[in-house]
Design a protein around this motif. Structure first.
Motif, PDB file in Angstrom:
ATOM      1  N   VAL A  31      14.324  19.040 -39.355  1.00 44.22           N
ATOM      2  CA  VAL A  31      13.184  18.229 -39.776  1.00 44.22           C
ATOM      3  C   VAL A  31      12.528  18.846 -40.998  1.00 44.22           C
ATOM      4  O   VAL A  31      12.236  20.046 -41.023  1.00 44.22           O
ATOM      5  CB  VAL A  31      12.143  18.137 -38.635  1.00 44.22           C
ATOM      6  N   PHE A  32      12.318  18.031 -42.013  1.00 43.22           N
ATOM      7  CA  PHE A  32      11.521  18.462 -43.156  1.00 43.22           C
ATOM      8  C   PHE A  32      10.060  18.094 -42.917  1.00 43.22           C
ATOM      9  O   PHE A  32       9.763  16.988 -42.453  1.00 43.22           O
ATOM     10  CB  PHE A  32      11.974  17.741 -44.427  1.00 43.22           C
ATOM     11  N   ILE A  33       9.167  19.020 -43.249  1.00 43.74           N
ATOM     12  CA  ILE A  33       7.738  18.724 -43.266  1.00 43.74           C
ATOM     13  C   ILE A  33       7.348  18.714 -44.732  1.00 43.74           C
ATOM     14  O   ILE A  33       7.539  19.718 -45.437  1.00 43.74           O
ATOM     15  CB  ILE A  33       6.918  19.821 -42.537  1.00 43.74           C
ATOM     16  N   THR A  34       6.830  17.599 -45.208  1.00 44.88           N
ATOM     17  CA  THR A  34       6.487  17.560 -46.620  1.00 44.88           C
ATOM     18  C   THR A  34       5.086  16.993 -46.821  1.00 44.88           C
ATOM     19  O   THR A  34       4.407  16.622 -45.864  1.00 44.88           O
ATOM     20  CB  THR A  34       7.555  16.777 -47.413  1.00 44.88           C
ATOM     21  N   GLY A  35       4.687  16.949 -48.082  1.00 44.18           N
ATOM     22  CA  GLY A  35       3.339  16.484 -48.412  1.00 44.18           C
ATOM     23  C   GLY A  35       2.759  17.374 -49.493  1.00 44.18           C
ATOM     24  O   GLY A  35       3.245  18.482 -49.716  1.00 44.18           O
ATOM     25  N   PRO A  36       1.712  16.913 -50.165  1.00 43.62           N
ATOM     26  CA  PRO A  36       1.136  17.665 -51.282  1.00 43.62           C
ATOM     27  C   PRO A  36       0.510  18.980 -50.828  1.00 43.62           C
ATOM     28  O   PRO A  36       0.332  19.209 -49.633  1.00 43.62           O
ATOM     29  CB  PRO A  36       0.067  16.716 -51.827  1.00 43.62           C
ATOM     30  N   SER A  37       0.192  19.811 -51.788  1.00 48.64           N
ATOM     31  CA  SER A  37      -0.477  21.071 -51.512  1.00 48.64           C
ATOM     32  C   SER A  37      -1.769  20.797 -50.741  1.00 48.64           C
ATOM     33  O   SER A  37      -2.511  19.869 -51.067  1.00 48.64           O
ATOM     34  CB  SER A  37      -0.767  21.756 -52.852  1.00 48.64           C
ATOM     35  N   LYS A 157      16.081  30.097 -31.119  1.00 48.07           N
ATOM     36  CA  LYS A 157      16.291  28.679 -30.834  1.00 48.07           C
ATOM     37  C   LYS A 157      15.738  27.823 -31.968  1.00 48.07           C
ATOM     38  O   LYS A 157      16.235  26.745 -32.245  1.00 48.07           O
ATOM     39  CB  LYS A 157      15.591  28.297 -29.534  1.00 48.07           C
ATOM     40  N   ILE A 158      14.659  28.330 -32.582  1.00 51.37           N
ATOM     41  CA  ILE A 158      13.986  27.568 -33.644  1.00 51.37           C
ATOM     42  C   ILE A 158      13.943  28.409 -34.916  1.00 51.37           C
ATOM     43  O   ILE A 158      13.630  29.598 -34.866  1.00 51.37           O
ATOM     44  CB  ILE A 158      12.538  27.214 -33.232  1.00 51.37           C
ATOM     45  N   LEU A 159      14.254  27.781 -36.045  1.00 46.00           N
ATOM     46  CA  LEU A 159      14.115  28.449 -37.339  1.00 46.00           C
ATOM     47  C   LEU A 159      13.068  27.693 -38.147  1.00 46.00           C
ATOM     48  O   LEU A 159      13.218  26.502 -38.414  1.00 46.00           O
ATOM     49  CB  LEU A 159      15.459  28.457 -38.079  1.00 46.00           C
ATOM     50  N   LEU A 160      11.982  28.404 -38.509  1.00 45.20           N
ATOM     51  CA  LEU A 160      10.918  27.808 -39.297  1.00 45.20           C
ATOM     52  C   LEU A 160      11.020  28.312 -40.724  1.00 45.20           C
ATOM     53  O   LEU A 160      11.372  29.471 -40.951  1.00 45.20           O
ATOM     54  CB  LEU A 160       9.548  28.218 -38.747  1.00 45.20           C
ATOM     55  N   ALA A 161      10.694  27.456 -41.684  1.00 48.04           N
ATOM     56  CA  ALA A 161      10.697  27.900 -43.075  1.00 48.04           C
ATOM     57  C   ALA A 161       9.510  27.282 -43.793  1.00 48.04           C
ATOM     58  O   ALA A 161       9.233  26.093 -43.645  1.00 48.04           O
ATOM     59  CB  ALA A 161      11.998  27.483 -43.745  1.00 48.04           C
ATOM     60  N   ASP A 162       8.782  28.120 -44.540  1.00 47.22           N
ATOM     61  CA  ASP A 162       7.635  27.633 -45.302  1.00 47.22           C
ATOM     62  C   ASP A 162       7.936  27.768 -46.793  1.00 47.22           C
ATOM     63  O   ASP A 162       7.884  28.867 -47.331  1.00 47.22           O
ATOM     64  CB  ASP A 162       6.376  28.417 -44.915  1.00 47.22           C
ATOM     65  N   GLU A 163       8.281  26.679 -47.438  1.00 54.21           N
ATOM     66  CA  GLU A 163       8.623  26.640 -48.866  1.00 54.21           C
ATOM     67  C   GLU A 163       9.665  27.712 -49.227  1.00 54.21           C
ATOM     68  O   GLU A 163       9.474  28.461 -50.190  1.00 54.21           O
ATOM     69  CB  GLU A 163       7.375  26.850 -49.741  1.00 54.21           C
ATOM     70  N   PRO A 164      10.774  27.783 -48.507  1.00 55.46           N
ATOM     71  CA  PRO A 164      11.720  28.887 -48.735  1.00 55.46           C
ATOM     72  C   PRO A 164      12.408  28.849 -50.099  1.00 55.46           C
ATOM     73  O   PRO A 164      12.975  29.844 -50.518  1.00 55.46           O
ATOM     74  CB  PRO A 164      12.749  28.698 -47.615  1.00 55.46           C
ATOM     75  N   THR A 165      12.357  27.706 -50.775  1.00 51.63           N
ATOM     76  CA  THR A 165      12.992  27.642 -52.097  1.00 51.63           C
ATOM     77  C   THR A 165      11.948  27.699 -53.222  1.00 51.63           C
ATOM     78  O   THR A 165      12.278  27.543 -54.385  1.00 51.63           O
ATOM     79  CB  THR A 165      13.829  26.348 -52.245  1.00 51.63           C
ATOM     80  N   GLY A 166      10.705  27.968 -52.837  1.00 49.91           N
ATOM     81  CA  GLY A 166       9.604  27.951 -53.807  1.00 49.91           C
ATOM     82  C   GLY A 166       9.725  28.961 -54.935  1.00 49.91           C
ATOM     83  O   GLY A 166       9.240  28.721 -56.036  1.00 49.91           O
ATOM     84  N   THR A 194       8.432  21.872 -47.139  1.00 48.88           N
ATOM     85  CA  THR A 194       8.667  21.938 -48.588  1.00 48.88           C
ATOM     86  C   THR A 194       8.003  20.758 -49.278  1.00 48.88           C
ATOM     87  O   THR A 194       7.852  19.689 -48.695  1.00 48.88           O
ATOM     88  CB  THR A 194      10.168  21.934 -48.924  1.00 48.88           C
ATOM     89  N   HIS A 195       7.596  20.971 -50.538  1.00 49.86           N
ATOM     90  CA  HIS A 195       7.156  19.798 -51.294  1.00 49.86           C
ATOM     91  C   HIS A 195       8.171  19.493 -52.407  1.00 49.86           C
ATOM     92  O   HIS A 195       7.899  18.715 -53.308  1.00 49.86           O
ATOM     93  CB  HIS A 195       5.739  19.990 -51.841  1.00 49.86           C
ATOM     94  N   ASN A 196       9.357  20.105 -52.293  1.00 50.75           N
ATOM     95  CA  ASN A 196      10.392  19.923 -53.312  1.00 50.75           C
ATOM     96  C   ASN A 196      11.104  18.573 -53.148  1.00 50.75           C
ATOM     97  O   ASN A 196      11.857  18.369 -52.205  1.00 50.75           O
ATOM     98  CB  ASN A 196      11.390  21.074 -53.202  1.00 50.75           C
ATOM     99  N   ARG A 197      10.845  17.669 -54.083  1.00 49.74           N
ATOM    100  CA  ARG A 197      11.386  16.302 -53.967  1.00 49.74           C
ATOM    101  C   ARG A 197      12.910  16.272 -54.106  1.00 49.74           C
ATOM    102  O   ARG A 197      13.571  15.448 -53.482  1.00 49.74           O
ATOM    103  CB  ARG A 197      10.773  15.407 -55.049  1.00 49.74           C
ATOM    104  N   ASP A 198      13.457  17.174 -54.953  1.00 49.56           N
ATOM    105  CA  ASP A 198      14.914  17.188 -55.153  1.00 49.56           C
ATOM    106  C   ASP A 198      15.642  17.462 -53.846  1.00 49.56           C
ATOM    107  O   ASP A 198      16.665  16.856 -53.549  1.00 49.56           O
ATOM    108  CB  ASP A 198      15.311  18.259 -56.173  1.00 49.56           C
ATOM    109  N   LEU A 199      15.092  18.393 -53.067  1.00 50.47           N
ATOM    110  CA  LEU A 199      15.716  18.716 -51.778  1.00 50.47           C
ATOM    111  C   LEU A 199      15.676  17.509 -50.855  1.00 50.47           C
ATOM    112  O   LEU A 199      16.651  17.197 -50.182  1.00 50.47           O
ATOM    113  CB  LEU A 199      14.969  19.862 -51.098  1.00 50.47           C
ATOM    114  N   LEU A 200      14.555  16.830 -50.833  1.00 55.39           N
ATOM    115  CA  LEU A 200      14.372  15.717 -49.892  1.00 55.39           C
ATOM    116  C   LEU A 200      15.219  14.512 -50.271  1.00 55.39           C
ATOM    117  O   LEU A 200      15.731  13.809 -49.409  1.00 55.39           O
ATOM    118  CB  LEU A 200      12.902  15.301 -49.849  1.00 55.39           C
ATOM    119  N   LYS A 201      15.367  14.302 -51.577  1.00 58.32           N
ATOM    120  CA  LYS A 201      16.087  13.125 -52.070  1.00 58.32           C
ATOM    121  C   LYS A 201      17.534  13.085 -51.603  1.00 58.32           C
ATOM    122  O   LYS A 201      18.062  12.035 -51.274  1.00 58.32           O
ATOM    123  CB  LYS A 201      16.097  13.141 -53.611  1.00 58.32           C
ATOM    124  N   THR A 202      18.168  14.269 -51.595  1.00 56.87           N
ATOM    125  CA  THR A 202      19.609  14.290 -51.394  1.00 56.87           C
ATOM    126  C   THR A 202      20.025  14.601 -49.970  1.00 56.87           C
ATOM    127  O   THR A 202      21.192  14.706 -49.666  1.00 56.87           O
ATOM    128  CB  THR A 202      20.246  15.340 -52.310  1.00 56.87           C
TER     129      THR A 202
END
Ligand SMILES: Nc1ncnc2c1ncn2[C@@H]1O[C@H](COP(=O)(O)OP(=O)(O)O)[C@@H](O)[C@H]1O
Ligand SMILES: [Mg+2]
Length: 217
Positions: A31-37, A157-166, A194-202
């Protein structure tokens, strides 16, 4: 795996960082969590880790009711959760090998097994030639791969990431992304803010869009 009912979190009187979150993330989902800063993404990650307490609502993580959990149980819950940050948070004074060995030492894995596990994961992320390097001698993308290896080494069991490609060059971004996808294929539930649109698009994963602490789509 992760369930939230009407979850609220305020830091100060007038800022609702999370404002009535309802969701269910099942075992094995990505699951991606996205949204503005300022939308509440980091807060969302922190409440799952138990780093911030929720003010209102219900939250169940790995079958544990987070409202009732005792402090002593929190560290046990966290053993089943790996986490990756934007700024890697590696131990700068320790080698790559030691950074990945450390979480295994903490839970008492025997020396020989640590050696085998660490070596294997270094091979998987393509960095076995860097095992004696120190974090600051590596590129950002390499440091992040080490941080991901460290997060996964105890098979959470769960892997969380906060803007890992930032903080990563765009061409390395997909290498990082691939490691998350691989972890997910191996059965780990992934929550990726992430708020990275490129990642979400593809990608075809589920996207939860936050705005001012609410889910908007
Ligand atoms: N420790 C804190 N103290 C006070 N306000 C905070 C704190 N952390 C976050 N906030 C506020 O909570 C809101 C959500 O922040 P955050 O979860 O960091 O959003 P995001 O990660 O989406 O940028 C923002 O308005 C932010 O200013
Ligand atoms: Mg954030």
């Amino acid at each position: 795996m992760i369930q939230m009912y009407d979850v609220h979190k305020k830091y100060t009187e007038n800022v609702e960082a999370l404002n009535g979150i309802n969701l269910k993330i099942s075992k094995g989902e990505f699951v991606f969590i996205t949204g503005p800063s300022g939308a509440g993404k980091t807060t969302f990650i922190k409440i799952i880790l138990g780093w911030e307490k929720i003010d209102r609502g219900q939250m169940i993580i790995n079958g544990i009711n987070m409202l009732k959990i005792k402090r002593s149980k929190l560290s046990f819950l966290r053993r089943n959760i790996g986490v990756v940050f934007q700024d890697f948070k590696l131990i700068k004074s320790r080698s790559v090998y030691d950074n990945i060995a450390f979480p295994q030492k903490v839970i008492g894995i025997p020396y020989k097994e640590i050696k085998r596990n660490t070596w294997e994961i270094l091979k998987n992320i393509g960095l076995s030639n860097k095992k004696d390097s120190f974090p600051l001698e590596l590129a950002g993308g390499e440091q992040q791969r080490i941080a991901i290896a460290r997060a996964l080494i105890n098979k959470p069991k769960i892997l969380l990431a906060d803007e890992p490609t930032g903080n990563i060059d765009p061409e390395m971004m997909w290498e990082i992304m691939k490691l998350f996808i691989k972890a997910n294929i191996n059965g780990t539930t992934v929550v990726f803010a992430t708020h990275n649109r490129d990642l979400l698009k593809t990608t075809k994963q589920r996207v939860i869009h936050l705005k001012k602490g609410k889910i908007v789509e």
